[in-house]
Design an enzyme around this catalytic site. Sequence first.
Site, PDB file in Angstrom:
ATOM      1  N   ASN A 119       2.227   5.710 -10.083  1.00 48.91           N
ATOM      2  CA  ASN A 119       0.940   5.653 -10.783  1.00 48.91           C
ATOM      3  C   ASN A 119      -0.250   5.348  -9.881  1.00 48.91           C
ATOM      4  OD1 ASN A 119      -0.922   4.919 -13.206  1.00 48.91           O
ATOM      5  ND2 ASN A 119      -0.834   3.038 -11.987  1.00 48.91           N
TER       6      ASN A 119
ATOM      7  N   LYS B 193      -4.581  15.747  -7.269  1.00 49.84           N
ATOM      8  CA  LYS B 193      -3.823  15.909  -8.504  1.00 49.84           C
ATOM      9  C   LYS B 193      -3.233  17.317  -8.624  1.00 49.84           C
ATOM     10  CE  LYS B 193      -4.383  11.704  -9.895  1.00 49.84           C
ATOM     11  NZ  LYS B 193      -3.239  10.768  -9.920  1.00 49.84           N
TER      12      LYS B 193
ATOM     13  N   TYR C 282     -10.191  14.096  -5.258  1.00 48.08           N
ATOM     14  CA  TYR C 282      -9.367  13.655  -6.385  1.00 48.08           C
ATOM     15  C   TYR C 282      -8.674  14.841  -7.057  1.00 48.08           C
ATOM     16  CZ  TYR C 282      -7.978  11.267 -10.681  1.00 48.08           C
ATOM     17  OH  TYR C 282      -7.249  10.745 -11.731  1.00 48.08           O
TER      18      TYR C 282
ATOM     19  N   ASP D 235       0.871  -1.172   0.000  1.00 49.87           N
ATOM     20  CA  ASP D 235       0.000   0.000   0.000  1.00 49.87           C
ATOM     21  C   ASP D 235       0.908   1.221   0.000  1.00 49.87           C
ATOM     22  OD1 ASP D 235      -1.603   2.170   0.635  1.00 49.87           O
ATOM     23  OD2 ASP D 235      -2.678   1.148   2.254  1.00 49.87           O
ATOM     24  N   VAL D 236       0.873   2.010  -1.064  1.00 42.25           N
ATOM     25  CA  VAL D 236       1.820   3.123  -1.194  1.00 42.25           C
ATOM     26  C   VAL D 236       1.581   4.221  -0.166  1.00 42.25           C
ATOM     27  CG1 VAL D 236       2.243   2.691  -3.643  1.00 42.25           C
ATOM     28  CG2 VAL D 236       0.436   4.320  -2.954  1.00 42.25           C
TER      29      VAL D 236
END
Length: 264
Positions: free
Chosen positions: A89, A166, A162, A62-63
């Site tokens: 990614n 970003k 989201y 899990d990043v």
Amino acid sequence: MLRGQKALVTGANSGIGLATAIALGRAGADVVVNYVSDRDAAEDVVRRIEGFGVRALAYEADVSDEAQVTGMFARMLEEFGTIDILVANAGLQRDAPATEMTLAQWQKVIDVNLTGQFLCAREAAKEFLRRGVVPGVSRSAGKIVCMSSVHQVIPWSGHLNYASSKGGVLMLMETLAQELGPSGIRVNAVAPGAIRTPINRAAWETPEAERDLLKLIPYRRVGDPEDIASAVTVLASDLMDYVVGTTLFVDGGMTLFPGFATGG
């Protein structure tokens, strides 16, 4: 193009990550295929990459978890000796109107999409700085490609977490590029538009949905994961050695705001 280089792609068992891991392997890189669920899918990607005559390894992590990220990098260095390319990614969505979005929904997206990229970039940069440039492998000491989105510049109602993540990736990438550039490390981003992936299936899987989506795309087609994979592969190569701190939009022209083609 990437022969002899070692790459790590996060979220590489589906969608854009899967296509990117395969493209890097096809270009000659050994690849760590990171995943957080569905080991069978990850192992299938490994087999496909090994078909190009290079090495591949599936690794569950899990990043957004620091200990899991450091463990993943330790295993990669043990297995492959070093890292030359990081493709950060891994990402997800937890959509809701702003007034109904829970803190858990907000935090999960920020943790994976933004903090996850920071943690992976930090660990990759440590190895790049330790090792430096290796002549004959690459002109740079290392390459980081952050996966962003057109929503780093286009607001997106109902997707506050989201879009915010970003937007954060943009500053993360540019600041890393500024800080690490003097050490010969190239940091850039790829910003996909509408791509046929599981994360946005509802937006393209019916003819009606696709028709509506195409109104936002001047080039009049929905992108494929391979479109992004090709961009990442070239960006990670020495063909792009003088490209630093740049976001490459791969979006069929979505950021041209096509509604204004007829006056808005």
